[in-house]
Structures are given as C-alpha cells and as structure tokens.
Design a protein around this motif. Structure first.
Motif, mmCIF file in Angstrom:
data_model
loop_
_atom_site.group_PDB
_atom_site.id
_atom_site.type_symbol
_atom_site.label_atom_id
_atom_site.label_comp_id
_atom_site.label_asym_id
_atom_site.label_seq_id
_atom_site.Cartn_x
_atom_site.Cartn_y
_atom_site.Cartn_z
ATOM 1 N N VAL A 171 0.933 -1.225 0.083
ATOM 2 C CA VAL A 171 0.034 -0.076 -0.164
ATOM 3 C C VAL A 171 1.046 1.259 0.218
ATOM 4 C CG1 VAL A 171 -1.991 -1.168 1.098
ATOM 5 C CG2 VAL A 171 -0.060 -0.069 2.392
ATOM 6 N N TYR A 172 2.320 1.144 -0.193
ATOM 7 C CA TYR A 172 2.992 2.236 -0.020
ATOM 8 C C TYR A 172 3.445 2.847 -1.352
ATOM 9 C CZ TYR A 172 2.855 0.325 4.555
ATOM 10 O OH TYR A 172 2.461 -0.348 5.744
ATOM 11 N N GLY A 173 3.348 1.887 -2.589
ATOM 12 C CA GLY A 173 3.628 2.439 -3.926
ATOM 13 C C GLY A 173 5.158 2.037 -4.143
ATOM 14 N N LEU A 174 5.730 1.147 -3.210
ATOM 15 C CA LEU A 174 7.111 0.778 -3.415
ATOM 16 C C LEU A 174 7.323 -0.516 -4.501
ATOM 17 C CD1 LEU A 174 8.074 0.850 0.313
ATOM 18 C CD2 LEU A 174 8.840 2.515 -1.326
ATOM 19 N N SER A 175 8.212 -0.112 -5.378
ATOM 20 C CA SER A 175 8.643 -1.248 -6.111
ATOM 21 C C SER A 175 9.845 -1.969 -5.826
ATOM 22 C CB SER A 175 9.198 -0.551 -7.860
ATOM 23 O OG SER A 175 8.194 0.401 -8.098
ATOM 24 N N PRO A 176 9.505 -3.361 -5.354
ATOM 25 C CA PRO A 176 10.457 -4.211 -4.803
ATOM 26 C C PRO A 176 11.495 -4.415 -5.730
ATOM 27 C CG PRO A 176 8.657 -5.519 -5.282
ATOM 28 C CD PRO A 176 8.090 -3.926 -5.560
ATOM 29 N N SER A 177 12.796 -4.628 -5.173
ATOM 30 C CA SER A 177 14.040 -4.922 -6.245
ATOM 31 C C SER A 177 14.891 -5.678 -5.429
ATOM 32 C CB SER A 177 14.443 -3.643 -6.626
ATOM 33 O OG SER A 177 15.177 -2.757 -5.553
ATOM 34 N N LEU A 178 15.799 -6.404 -6.275
ATOM 35 C CA LEU A 178 16.713 -7.347 -5.543
ATOM 36 C C LEU A 178 17.964 -6.198 -4.873
ATOM 37 C CD1 LEU A 178 17.679 -10.245 -5.514
ATOM 38 C CD2 LEU A 178 19.232 -9.793 -7.278
ATOM 39 N N VAL A 179 18.263 -5.169 -5.276
ATOM 40 C CA VAL A 179 18.896 -4.260 -4.505
ATOM 41 C C VAL A 179 18.451 -4.134 -3.041
ATOM 42 C CG1 VAL A 179 19.881 -1.867 -4.529
ATOM 43 C CG2 VAL A 179 19.582 -3.092 -6.746
ATOM 44 N N SER A 180 17.246 -3.673 -3.060
ATOM 45 C CA SER A 180 16.578 -3.609 -1.636
ATOM 46 C C SER A 180 16.857 -4.935 -0.902
ATOM 47 C CB SER A 180 15.173 -3.393 -1.705
ATOM 48 O OG SER A 180 14.741 -2.005 -2.384
ATOM 49 N N ALA A 181 16.690 -6.132 -1.436
ATOM 50 C CA ALA A 181 16.919 -7.287 -0.819
ATOM 51 C C ALA A 181 18.398 -7.600 -0.337
ATOM 52 C CB ALA A 181 16.500 -8.476 -1.662
ATOM 53 N N HIS A 182 19.166 -7.162 -1.177
ATOM 54 C CA HIS A 182 20.691 -7.090 -0.993
ATOM 55 C C HIS A 182 20.965 -6.245 0.289
ATOM 56 C CE1 HIS A 182 22.245 -8.725 -4.937
ATOM 57 N NE2 HIS A 182 21.506 -9.687 -4.194
ATOM 58 N N HIS A 183 20.373 -5.142 0.514
ATOM 59 C CA HIS A 183 20.597 -4.317 1.656
ATOM 60 C C HIS A 183 20.295 -5.033 2.786
ATOM 61 C CE1 HIS A 183 21.745 -0.846 -0.724
ATOM 62 N NE2 HIS A 183 20.199 -0.613 -1.013
ATOM 63 N N LEU A 184 19.330 -5.601 2.853
ATOM 64 C CA LEU A 184 18.721 -6.567 4.171
ATOM 65 C C LEU A 184 19.769 -7.811 4.180
ATOM 66 C CD1 LEU A 184 14.980 -6.619 3.658
ATOM 67 C CD2 LEU A 184 16.082 -5.815 5.542
ATOM 68 N N LEU A 185 20.102 -8.467 3.214
ATOM 69 C CA LEU A 185 20.984 -9.562 3.217
ATOM 70 C C LEU A 185 22.330 -9.025 3.850
ATOM 71 C CD1 LEU A 185 20.127 -11.529 0.086
ATOM 72 C CD2 LEU A 185 19.646 -12.051 2.377
ATOM 73 N N MET A 186 23.052 -7.941 3.431
ATOM 74 C CA MET A 186 24.260 -7.538 3.726
ATOM 75 C C MET A 186 24.030 -7.104 5.248
ATOM 76 S SD MET A 186 26.633 -7.649 1.436
ATOM 77 C CE MET A 186 27.690 -6.780 2.521
ATOM 78 N N TYR A 187 23.009 -6.843 5.718
ATOM 79 C CA TYR A 187 22.806 -6.455 7.140
ATOM 80 C C TYR A 187 22.680 -7.609 8.107
ATOM 81 C CZ TYR A 187 20.927 -4.608 11.547
ATOM 82 O OH TYR A 187 20.349 -4.350 12.689
ATOM 83 N N ALA A 188 22.294 -8.818 7.307
ATOM 84 C CA ALA A 188 22.128 -10.064 7.787
ATOM 85 C C ALA A 188 23.580 -10.440 8.162
ATOM 86 C CB ALA A 188 21.063 -10.908 7.229
ATOM 87 N N LYS A 189 24.286 -10.242 7.042
ATOM 88 C CA LYS A 189 25.752 -10.802 7.138
ATOM 89 C C LYS A 189 26.664 -9.846 8.169
ATOM 90 C CE LYS A 189 29.917 -11.168 4.209
ATOM 91 N NZ LYS A 189 30.484 -10.738 2.999
ATOM 92 N N GLN A 190 26.363 -8.826 8.060
ATOM 93 C CA GLN A 190 26.910 -7.872 9.327
ATOM 94 C C GLN A 190 26.650 -8.461 10.634
ATOM 95 O OE1 GLN A 190 26.177 -3.857 8.229
ATOM 96 N NE2 GLN A 190 27.213 -4.093 6.399
ATOM 97 N N GLN A 191 25.355 -8.711 10.942
ATOM 98 C CA GLN A 191 24.990 -8.930 12.371
ATOM 99 C C GLN A 191 24.753 -10.572 12.616
ATOM 100 O OE1 GLN A 191 24.023 -6.724 14.559
ATOM 101 N NE2 GLN A 191 24.858 -5.160 12.746
ATOM 102 N N LYS A 192 25.376 -11.324 11.487
ATOM 103 C CA LYS A 192 25.324 -12.608 11.557
ATOM 104 C C LYS A 192 23.856 -13.318 11.920
ATOM 105 C CE LYS A 192 30.271 -12.783 12.884
ATOM 106 N NZ LYS A 192 31.427 -13.134 14.019
ATOM 107 N N ASP A 193 22.933 -12.532 11.420
ATOM 108 C CA ASP A 193 21.625 -13.077 11.525
ATOM 109 C C ASP A 193 21.233 -13.965 10.525
ATOM 110 O OD1 ASP A 193 18.892 -13.189 12.189
ATOM 111 O OD2 ASP A 193 18.642 -10.953 12.596
ATOM 112 N N VAL A 194 21.310 -15.251 10.928
ATOM 113 C CA VAL A 194 20.780 -16.181 9.651
ATOM 114 C C VAL A 194 18.987 -16.209 9.602
ATOM 115 C CG1 VAL A 194 20.741 -18.756 9.479
ATOM 116 C CG2 VAL A 194 22.818 -17.705 10.428
#
Length: 368
Positions: free
Chosen positions: A171-194
């Motif tokens: 409902v926010y008008g956002l266009s999901p992209s793999l770039v956005s997913a990579h931001h989350l994955l990189m944060y998961a890597k930094q935090q060691k959050d499986v």
C-alpha cells in the motif's frame, strides 16, 4: 405507496447522523445539527477518495478528512523528520497538490529511529493514494526510492519495515527490487543473523525477484560463517536450479566448506560445476581440489595440483598460497576429524590423512 415513501424520507431526515471516527459527545451533538450537503472537492477526481457516500453532513466530512490525514502519527520522532512530514501533509490535505520530491528524499535521509520510519511509511501510503485518486497515476515509485527506504529502515533499526519494501503488492507504492533485498542480506551478514537471511530469501522467492550471482556471494558467506552446511546445501541447489552463474568467490566458499567436512561426494559435484563455469582455479578452489585428492588417497595428484597452480600465480599471490597450504597441513585434518561422528572413522581418517599429507610434503619439499 407515495405516502409511505414520503413518511420514510421524513424519518430519515429527522434521524441524527452517525459519527464515524470519534467518541466525543460534543462532536456528535454538533454533527447532529449539521445540514446535509453534497461533498464537493476542489479536485473532482478526489470526490469519493475515502470510499464513503457523497451525501453526508458537512461537519462529518471535515472530521473524516482530518482523521484520514493525521491518524497514526508516532509520539517520538526526529524534529527534522516531523517538520518535513507536516509540510508534506499540509501540501496533500490543504493545498491538494503533490509535495516536491526533494522533501521526500530529505525525509528519508533524516530517518534515525523506528518512529521516523513510521512517519515515512505513513506519508508514502498517503502519497500513493493521492497519486492514484487525484493524478490518476497507477504506477509505483521507482526502484531507487525503494532501495533508499530499505536502507533508511535498516539504519533506524526498523527491519520489519525494510521487509515490507520487498512486497510486490503493498500500500506504499514501493517497487521491490533485488537491490533492496541485498541491503537486508548485507545487514544480516554484518549481524550474523541467519534468521533474517532466511526471511529475506523467502520474500525474494515469494515476490519473484530474480536471483543474481551477487546474491549467492552473500548467502554463501552467511552460511559459511554460521557453519551451517545444511543451509549452504539448500541454497546452492536453489541457485543452480535457477541457472545462476556462480562467481569464483562463491565456489571458493562452497568448496572450502565441503572440504572442511571431508565431504568427497559434494566436492566432486561442486568441482564439476566449477569447471563448467571457469577453467582456471583460484587459490582456494585449487587447495580444495588438493584436499579432495588427499581424501581419495591420491597424494601424488594433490602435490601436482598445488605445484601447477603455484607456478602460474603472480608473485603477489604467493604469500596467500603459502598461507593456505599451511592451513591444509596444520588445521584441515582436525576440521575433517571433527565432522566425523563415528569414533572408529575418526581414527582411520586421521591416520590416512596424516600419511597422505606426509607423502605430499615430500613431493613438494622444494616448494615449502
């Protein structure tokens, strides 16, 4: 029949109107005295924005508009974010015009906490409704905006809001992209959050985002650092099935992980996939192949593998080659033994590896 119809209309006109969003008795009393009229918006395209009937009390319409544009505002927020939010809200609700893009980008840049992100998503939702109802713009915001919203959510510690940016239908008008997913994955890597990695991969799959080699690099790295072979094995199959052309960095981690476990079958399968992608070895894949040969009781072939790769390496890489070779001799046998569950197998594996490594060292005496 006409007399009955007139009687019903008379009863309806005398009945007090219902208040939609308030329990304030004073408001109810004032609305009950408000005359009925047709809601006329300065912009005709927005006449029925809220989905209510046009024939309503004037006071109730004004109250509904205020509730729509002002509800859900958090109590704690950054001052700069709140000021920008109020300016954008005023532009939408009073001036009935789209606020400048610079205001939205500035709001995103200034978000520092969860309540700031709540304001951001609140205004995004209203912008989408305004674009659709007043400007007849059905398209979503561009992918760059989605990426910046995700980064802001991560920066503010609002990970759940960052995940919402990956929803295909939002409902926010956002266009999901793999770039956005990579931001989350990189944060998961930094935090060691499986767990965050797993959740993000589920969102990638559910919202049909295409997997890329860079995605595999991040996923393999997280699984490797978490020492989770089952997850590494699971996601490697997903990437291979999707036809993703893995990079050398991915093969480095994948083969090294399999070698640490002493998994001969997996090493052979990975090496076949690697050879189909690239003919040249990296230092790690060459050492992993040497480990495979040692596990297969072929120390002569292992020595030949290491010698051939060492000869073509530039001098700047020779120190790294020596470091990895030392790890093979000193640390790798212990890692293999650690992953063996049967005590008898541990003893036999330790003896065989030590014997094969000694033979290899003799053959590489001039290089060591």
């Amino acid at each position: 029949m006409q007399a009955l119809l007139r009687a019903r209309l008379l009863v309806s006109s005398l009945r007090p109107p219902r208040v939609l969003f308030s329990s304030d008795h004073g408001a109810q009393a004032s609305l009950s005295r408000a005359p009925y009229t047709v809601f006329q918006s300065p912009n005709r395209n927005n006449d029925n924005l809220l989905g209510f009937q046009k024939m309503m009390p004037v006071g109730s319409i004004m109250f509904v508009q205020k509730e729509f544009y002002c509800s859900g505002i958090p109590d704690s927020h950054t001052e700069a974010v709140k000021e920008l939010y109020d300016k954008m809200l005023e532009s939408l609700s009073q001036q009935r015009s789209m606020p400048p893009n610079a205001w939205l980008w500035s709001l995103i840049d200034n978000c520092t906490n969860v309540d700031d992100i709540k304001l951001l998503f609140n205004i995004l939702k209203r912008l989408k409704i305004f674009r659709l109802s007043n400007l007849r713009i059905h398209g979503k915001f561009d992918c760059n905006l989605c990426g910046e919203v995700t980064k802001a959510s991560i920066r503010a510690g609002a990970i759940d809001f960052g995940k919402k940016a990956l929803w295909k239908h939002n409902v926010y008008g956002l266009s999901p992209s793999l770039v956005s997913a990579h931001h989350l994955l990189m944060y998961a890597k930094q935090q060691k959050d499986v767990s965050l990695m797993v959740d993000t991969m589920k969102l990638i799959e559910k919202n049909n985002l295409p997997l890329q080699p860079s995605t595999a690099d991040i996923i393999f790295s997280i699984c490797y650092n978490a020492d989770d072979w089952e997850l590494m094995n699971k996601y490697s199959k997903i990437f291979v099935k999707a036809g993703v052309k893995l990079r050398r960095t991915s093969f480095d981690l994948w083969m090294d992980f399999a070698a640490k476990r002493g998994d001969v079958d997996s090493l052979m399968k990975i090496e076949i996939l690697r050879s189909e992608t690239t003919t040249r070895h990296s230092i790690l894949t060459a050492i992993s192949c040497a480990k495979l040969l040692l596990l297969q009781n072929k120390p002569e072939d292992a020595a030949a593998m290491i010698r051939s790769v060492n000869q073509i390496l530039p001098k700047s890489m020779s120190s790294k080659m020596i470091a990895e070779f030392q790890k093979l001799v000193e640390k790798w046998p212990l890692e293999v033994i650690k992953h063996q569950k049967d005590e008898d197998i541990k003893e036999s594996a330790a003896a065989a590896l030590q014997k094969n490594i000694n033979v290899m060292l003799v053959l590489l005496a001039d290089m060591v």
